[in-house]
Design a protein around this motif. Structure first.
Motif, PDB file in Angstrom:
ATOM      1  N   PHE A   1       4.987   1.818   5.614  1.00 28.42           N
ATOM      2  CA  PHE A   1       3.757   2.243   4.958  1.00 28.42           C
ATOM      3  C   PHE A   1       2.572   1.822   5.804  1.00 28.42           C
ATOM      4  O   PHE A   1       2.713   1.079   6.772  1.00 28.42           O
TER       5      PHE A   1
ATOM      6  N   GLN B   1       6.196  -4.265  -0.501  1.00 26.49           N
ATOM      7  CA  GLN B   1       5.090  -3.301  -0.494  1.00 26.49           C
ATOM      8  C   GLN B   1       4.095  -3.626  -1.611  1.00 26.49           C
ATOM      9  O   GLN B   1       2.883  -3.613  -1.395  1.00 26.49           O
TER      10      GLN B   1
ATOM     11  N   PRO C   1       1.081   3.924   0.170  1.00 26.47           N
ATOM     12  CA  PRO C   1       2.436   3.496  -0.155  1.00 26.47           C
ATOM     13  C   PRO C   1       3.498   4.535   0.184  1.00 26.47           C
ATOM     14  O   PRO C   1       3.249   5.739   0.173  1.00 26.47           O
TER      15      PRO C   1
ATOM     16  N   ILE D   1      -3.317   0.251   0.769  1.00 24.68           N
ATOM     17  CA  ILE D   1      -2.178   0.773   1.507  1.00 24.68           C
ATOM     18  C   ILE D   1      -1.973   2.235   1.144  1.00 24.68           C
ATOM     19  O   ILE D   1      -2.431   2.706   0.110  1.00 24.68           O
TER      20      ILE D   1
END
Length: 69
Positions: A59, A31, A42, A40
Motif C-alpha cells: 500500500f 496496514q 489501502p 494511506i
C-alpha cells in the motif's frame, strides 16, 4: 506485484510499504496500525507468490496528510 514507479516516491514523505506476513489477518492489521497514524491508500487484497511462504500486502503512504483526511 506491479513495479514501483517514480511517482510513488517522487518527494520526501511518500512511501510504498510492502508487508510480508504469515496470513491475511496479520498483513491487514499492520496496514490498520499505519492508517491510524498517517494517510494511506489501502490495499484490499493480499498476494501469494509461488514457492514463497505467507502473503504480501502493498500500500501507499503519505506522511504529509493526517490519517483522517
Amino acid at each position: 506485484m506491479r513495479q514501483i514507479n517514480d511517482a510513488h516516491v517522487a518527494v520526501p514523505g511518500l512511501a510504498v510499504v510492502e508487508v510480508a506476513a504469515a496470513d491475511d489477518e496479520t498483513a491487514f492489521a499492520v496496514q490498520e496500525l499505519l492508517a491510524a497514524r498517517c494517510a494511506i491508500a489501502p490495499a484490499d487484497r493480499t498476494t501469494r507468490e509461488p514457492d514463497e511462504p505467507g502473503v504480501r500486502l502493498r500500500f501507499f503512504l503519505d506522511l504529509h496528510q493526517d490519517a483522517d483526511t
